[in-house]
Design a protein around this motif. Structure first.
Motif, PDB file in Angstrom:
ATOM      1  N   LEU A   1       0.447  -0.888  -0.131  1.00  0.00           N
ATOM      2  CA  LEU A   1       0.004  -0.435   0.334  1.00  0.00           C
ATOM      3  C   LEU A   1       0.747   1.510  -0.085  1.00  0.00           C
ATOM      4  CD1 LEU A   1      -2.807  -0.782   2.563  1.00  0.00           C
ATOM      5  CD2 LEU A   1      -2.909  -1.105   0.109  1.00  0.00           C
ATOM      6  N   PRO A   2       0.290   2.092  -0.451  1.00  0.00           N
ATOM      7  CA  PRO A   2       0.973   3.581  -0.464  1.00  0.00           C
ATOM      8  C   PRO A   2       1.084   4.277   0.408  1.00  0.00           C
ATOM      9  CG  PRO A   2      -0.405   4.078  -2.835  1.00  0.00           C
ATOM     10  CD  PRO A   2      -0.803   2.021  -1.728  1.00  0.00           C
ATOM     11  N   HIS A   3       2.972   4.284   1.207  1.00  0.00           N
ATOM     12  CA  HIS A   3       2.890   5.244   1.902  1.00  0.00           C
ATOM     13  C   HIS A   3       3.318   6.743   2.039  1.00  0.00           C
ATOM     14  CE1 HIS A   3       4.180   2.020   4.861  1.00  0.00           C
ATOM     15  NE2 HIS A   3       3.188   1.380   4.167  1.00  0.00           N
ATOM     16  N   ILE A   4       3.198   7.298   2.957  1.00  0.00           N
ATOM     17  CA  ILE A   4       3.325   8.962   2.834  1.00  0.00           C
ATOM     18  C   ILE A   4       4.444   9.442   3.483  1.00  0.00           C
ATOM     19  CG2 ILE A   4       1.557  10.015   4.033  1.00  0.00           C
ATOM     20  CD1 ILE A   4       1.718  11.824   2.354  1.00  0.00           C
ATOM     21  N   ALA A   5       5.828  10.170   3.057  1.00  0.00           N
ATOM     22  CA  ALA A   5       6.594  10.817   3.833  1.00  0.00           C
ATOM     23  C   ALA A   5       6.085  11.016   5.288  1.00  0.00           C
ATOM     24  CB  ALA A   5       8.354  11.563   3.431  1.00  0.00           C
ATOM     25  N   ALA A   6       6.550  11.402   6.628  1.00  0.00           N
ATOM     26  CA  ALA A   6       5.715  11.796   7.552  1.00  0.00           C
ATOM     27  C   ALA A   6       6.801  13.366   7.849  1.00  0.00           C
ATOM     28  CB  ALA A   6       5.303  11.252   8.578  1.00  0.00           C
ATOM     29  N   ALA A   7       8.000  13.266   6.895  1.00  0.00           N
ATOM     30  CA  ALA A   7       8.902  14.441   7.218  1.00  0.00           C
ATOM     31  C   ALA A   7      10.366  14.247   5.979  1.00  0.00           C
ATOM     32  CB  ALA A   7       9.265  14.099   8.474  1.00  0.00           C
ATOM     33  N   ASP A   8      10.769  15.384   5.834  1.00  0.00           N
ATOM     34  CA  ASP A   8      12.346  15.385   5.383  1.00  0.00           C
ATOM     35  C   ASP A   8      12.494  14.283   5.649  1.00  0.00           C
ATOM     36  OD1 ASP A   8      11.109  17.266   3.273  1.00  0.00           O
ATOM     37  OD2 ASP A   8      12.763  18.693   4.106  1.00  0.00           O
ATOM     38  N   VAL A   9      12.926  12.900   4.626  1.00  0.00           N
ATOM     39  CA  VAL A   9      14.315  11.869   5.275  1.00  0.00           C
ATOM     40  C   VAL A   9      15.404  11.752   4.172  1.00  0.00           C
ATOM     41  CG1 VAL A   9      14.105   9.556   5.301  1.00  0.00           C
ATOM     42  CG2 VAL A   9      12.181  10.895   6.418  1.00  0.00           C
ATOM     43  N   THR A  10      16.511  11.854   3.944  1.00  0.00           N
ATOM     44  CA  THR A  10      17.509  11.620   3.771  1.00  0.00           C
ATOM     45  C   THR A  10      18.189   9.836   3.356  1.00  0.00           C
ATOM     46  OG1 THR A  10      18.394  13.619   3.812  1.00  0.00           O
ATOM     47  CG2 THR A  10      19.759  12.078   3.285  1.00  0.00           C
ATOM     48  N   LEU A  11      17.965   9.595   2.784  1.00  0.00           N
ATOM     49  CA  LEU A  11      18.572   7.693   2.652  1.00  0.00           C
ATOM     50  C   LEU A  11      19.443   7.568   1.090  1.00  0.00           C
ATOM     51  CD1 LEU A  11      17.091   5.001   3.729  1.00  0.00           C
ATOM     52  CD2 LEU A  11      15.171   5.081   1.484  1.00  0.00           C
ATOM     53  N   ASP A  12      20.249   6.990   2.002  1.00  0.00           N
ATOM     54  CA  ASP A  12      21.584   7.242   0.419  1.00  0.00           C
ATOM     55  C   ASP A  12      21.710   7.909  -0.365  1.00  0.00           C
ATOM     56  OD1 ASP A  12      21.590   4.054   1.326  1.00  0.00           O
ATOM     57  OD2 ASP A  12      20.239   3.081  -0.008  1.00  0.00           O
ATOM     58  N   GLY A  13      21.445   9.257   0.228  1.00  0.00           N
ATOM     59  CA  GLY A  13      21.863  10.073  -0.347  1.00  0.00           C
ATOM     60  C   GLY A  13      20.950  10.968  -0.803  1.00  0.00           C
ATOM     61  N   TYR A  14      19.711  10.516  -1.011  1.00  0.00           N
ATOM     62  CA  TYR A  14      18.591  10.963  -1.901  1.00  0.00           C
ATOM     63  C   TYR A  14      17.965  11.712  -0.428  1.00  0.00           C
ATOM     64  CZ  TYR A  14      19.594   8.649  -5.773  1.00  0.00           C
ATOM     65  OH  TYR A  14      21.041   8.052  -6.768  1.00  0.00           O
ATOM     66  N   THR A  15      17.133  12.910  -0.660  1.00  0.00           N
ATOM     67  CA  THR A  15      16.406  14.044   0.177  1.00  0.00           C
ATOM     68  C   THR A  15      14.764  13.355  -0.349  1.00  0.00           C
ATOM     69  OG1 THR A  15      17.987  15.413   0.820  1.00  0.00           O
ATOM     70  CG2 THR A  15      15.089  15.790   0.975  1.00  0.00           C
ATOM     71  N   ILE A  16      14.564  12.664   0.756  1.00  0.00           N
ATOM     72  CA  ILE A  16      13.071  12.572   0.061  1.00  0.00           C
ATOM     73  C   ILE A  16      11.700  13.468   0.834  1.00  0.00           C
ATOM     74  CG2 ILE A  16      11.011  10.476   0.194  1.00  0.00           C
ATOM     75  CD1 ILE A  16      13.546   8.327   0.288  1.00  0.00           C
ATOM     76  N   PRO A  17      11.207  14.396   0.234  1.00  0.00           N
ATOM     77  CA  PRO A  17      10.456  15.021   0.331  1.00  0.00           C
ATOM     78  C   PRO A  17       9.846  14.902   1.422  1.00  0.00           C
ATOM     79  CG  PRO A  17       9.786  15.401  -1.560  1.00  0.00           C
ATOM     80  CD  PRO A  17      11.221  14.557  -1.410  1.00  0.00           C
ATOM     81  N   LYS A  18       8.484  15.870   2.692  1.00  0.00           N
ATOM     82  CA  LYS A  18       7.416  15.750   3.557  1.00  0.00           C
ATOM     83  C   LYS A  18       6.294  15.189   1.917  1.00  0.00           C
ATOM     84  CE  LYS A  18       4.909  17.680   7.337  1.00  0.00           C
ATOM     85  NZ  LYS A  18       4.582  18.335   7.989  1.00  0.00           N
ATOM     86  N   GLY A  19       5.695  14.608   2.744  1.00  0.00           N
ATOM     87  CA  GLY A  19       4.583  14.671   1.760  1.00  0.00           C
ATOM     88  C   GLY A  19       4.501  13.658   0.347  1.00  0.00           C
ATOM     89  N   ALA A  20       5.603  12.826   0.273  1.00  0.00           N
ATOM     90  CA  ALA A  20       5.849  11.912  -1.302  1.00  0.00           C
ATOM     91  C   ALA A  20       5.597  11.270  -0.388  1.00  0.00           C
ATOM     92  CB  ALA A  20       7.297  12.348  -1.065  1.00  0.00           C
ATOM     93  N   ILE A  21       4.552  10.398  -2.101  1.00  0.00           N
ATOM     94  CA  ILE A  21       3.942   8.877  -1.929  1.00  0.00           C
ATOM     95  C   ILE A  21       5.256   8.426  -2.294  1.00  0.00           C
ATOM     96  CG2 ILE A  21       2.399   7.398  -2.927  1.00  0.00           C
ATOM     97  CD1 ILE A  21       0.486  10.443  -3.104  1.00  0.00           C
ATOM     98  N   ILE A  22       5.020   6.558  -1.238  1.00  0.00           N
ATOM     99  CA  ILE A  22       6.430   5.829  -1.206  1.00  0.00           C
ATOM    100  C   ILE A  22       5.400   4.755  -2.072  1.00  0.00           C
ATOM    101  CG2 ILE A  22       8.144   4.628   0.008  1.00  0.00           C
ATOM    102  CD1 ILE A  22       7.910   7.337   1.799  1.00  0.00           C
ATOM    103  N   MET A  23       6.760   3.584  -2.059  1.00  0.00           N
ATOM    104  CA  MET A  23       6.199   2.508  -3.443  1.00  0.00           C
ATOM    105  C   MET A  23       6.952   1.445  -2.859  1.00  0.00           C
ATOM    106  SD  MET A  23       2.707   3.494  -4.490  1.00  0.00           S
ATOM    107  CE  MET A  23       2.497   1.863  -5.205  1.00  0.00           C
ATOM    108  N   ALA A  24       6.690   0.710  -2.059  1.00  0.00           N
ATOM    109  CA  ALA A  24       7.838  -0.555  -1.941  1.00  0.00           C
ATOM    110  C   ALA A  24       7.622  -1.503  -2.894  1.00  0.00           C
ATOM    111  CB  ALA A  24       7.598  -1.149  -0.682  1.00  0.00           C
ATOM    112  N   ASN A  25       8.940  -1.895  -3.837  1.00  0.00           N
ATOM    113  CA  ASN A  25       8.481  -2.783  -4.965  1.00  0.00           C
ATOM    114  C   ASN A  25       9.043  -4.080  -3.926  1.00  0.00           C
ATOM    115  OD1 ASN A  25       8.514  -4.187  -6.938  1.00  0.00           O
ATOM    116  ND2 ASN A  25       9.985  -2.406  -7.629  1.00  0.00           N
TER     117      ASN A  25
END
Length: 400
Positions: free
Chosen positions: A276-300
């Motif tokens: 199910l789609p998740h959403i970033a609750a805050a800005d998160v840095t992961l492996d050098g990438y910034t995932i902004p707050k509010g971004a929809i996250i899909m796990a493959n």
């Protein structure tokens, strides 16, 4: 693991619903209150444990009778499996076990089937923040709005029927317990109310039926495609439990090959390939990438289950990958069939019990075969919110 990061535990609610209700798409206090309440009810009912085994076994008896009525003729197993699994949820939510031809039962089953089919694939549009999406007068948005409205009407009728007949000292099911807890929390800031109850009913039907019945359908498909695996499962069942009874939960530790087969079915079936789609609750840095707050996250999850770095020869159907040289079961953390983290499927324990009891009962009672002159088997999945097997038919031959 991505989904275990706390700031990724939010869920991308359906914009067509525009709500923060229930369990699956809720956030904050609503989600915490309802997840905690649901787990407490499941514990009280014994869901997922040995004490609930008789309820599932009663449903398996009805399923067996329905298959026996086919008298060896071909049929689509997904239809009967869907009814059986759905009926177990009905006993939890409504305290009612329906016959397979009951009007109300077929009505609500159709609601969930339509909902599940349209929530995946093109239904992904429902997660997009498009103003007025629910008012689009055609296509998937219109159909989904209609189904949600009709299901809410059905759920409300069930709630009102329970309110008329409830005995607070002897709660029968989920709805009774919710009504009782609501009354106890009246005048507080509790999020338990009738609107959340209707949404929770829909969530638990959705989470507890579609993926489980889909898993069992894939299981039957793999068994008729790999008859030597089916025969080995049957031999283990015969050796461990004999021919006079069906498998019980207590038998599970003594059936390593059968459990390994179920694990491989879950891996190869990849029932919910993107979760199910998740959403970033805050800005998160992961492996050098910034995932902004509010971004929809899909796990493959499909990639996880088919990664050659994690699974040797991942394209092969090989239950032995879950057994060591001594034939003992190996549990692998990569098999995140129910997702992981705080948003792990709330119906996980129930699903495991249902799948185990249904699979072992069916293979103990029948040998599943491909009908003569039927189309070639296909392992190409059909995407809804769950990845369903392409339609196929089987013959269920009673075992002596």
């Amino acid at each position: 693991m991505l989904l275990q990061i706390p700031d990724f535990a939010g869920t991308a609610f359906l914009f067509i619903l525009k709500i923060n209700l229930g369990i699956i798409v809720a956030e904050g206090e609503v989600w915490r209150d309802h997840r905690k309440f649901t787990h407490s009810v499941f514990r009280e009912l014994g869901v997922g444990k040995k004490s609930y085994e008789d309820t599932i076994r009663t449903e398996m008896d009805q399923l067996i009778r329905a298959i026996e009525e086919k008298r060896g003729s071909s049929f689509n197993p997904n239809i009967l499996l869907g009814k059986a699994v759905f009926n177990v949820i009905c006993t939890i939510m409504f305290g009612t076990q329906y016959t397979y031809d009951d009007y109300d039962f077929l009505k609500v089953l159709n609601f969930m089937n339509v909902f599940s089919r349209n929530l995946g694939g093109g239904g992904s549009i429902l997660y997009l923040p498009i103003p007025g999406l629910a008012k689009v007068p055609f296509g998937v948005p219109k159909l989904m709005s209609k189904i949600i409205s009709e299901f809410n009407d059905f759920a409300q009728a069930q709630i009102e029927a329970h309110e008329r007949t409830i005995d607070p000292d002897n709660p029968r099911d989920y709805i009774d317990r919710y009504i009782i807890r609501m009354a106890q929390k009246k005048g507080t800031d509790s999020t338990l109310d009738q609107t959340n109850l209707r949404k929770s009913i829909m969530d638990l039907f959705f989470a507890g039926s579609d993926t489980t019945s889909t898993t069992l359908t894939w299981a039957i498909l793999f068994m008729i495609a790999y008859p030597e695996v089916q025969s080995r499962v049957q031999a283990e069942l015969d050796q461990v439990i004999g021919r006079d009874r069906n498998a019980k939960l207590d038998d599970r530790p003594n059936l390593p090959y059968t459990n390994a087969v179920l694990m491989e079915i879950q891996r190869k079936g990849a029932i919910v390939p993107l979760g199910l789609p998740h959403i970033a609750a805050a800005d998160v840095t992961l492996d050098g990438y910034t995932i902004p707050k509010g971004a929809i996250i899909m796990a493959n999850l499909w990639k996880v289950f088919n990664d050659g770095n994690l699974w040797k020869n991942p394209d092969a159907f090989k239950p032995e990958r879950f057994l060591n040289q001594a034939g003992e079961l190996i549990k692998k953390d990569e098999l995140i069939f129910f997702s992981t983290g705080r948003r792990e499927c709330p119906g996980k324990q129930l699903a495991r019990v249902e799948v185990f009891l249904a699979f072992t009962t069916l293979l103990h009672r029948f040998t599943m075969t491909k009908p003569p002159n039927s189309p070639p088997l296909s392992f190409k999945g059909i995407l809804g919110i769950a990845r369903s097997a392409s339609p196929f038919e089987i013959c269920a031959v009673p075992r002596d």
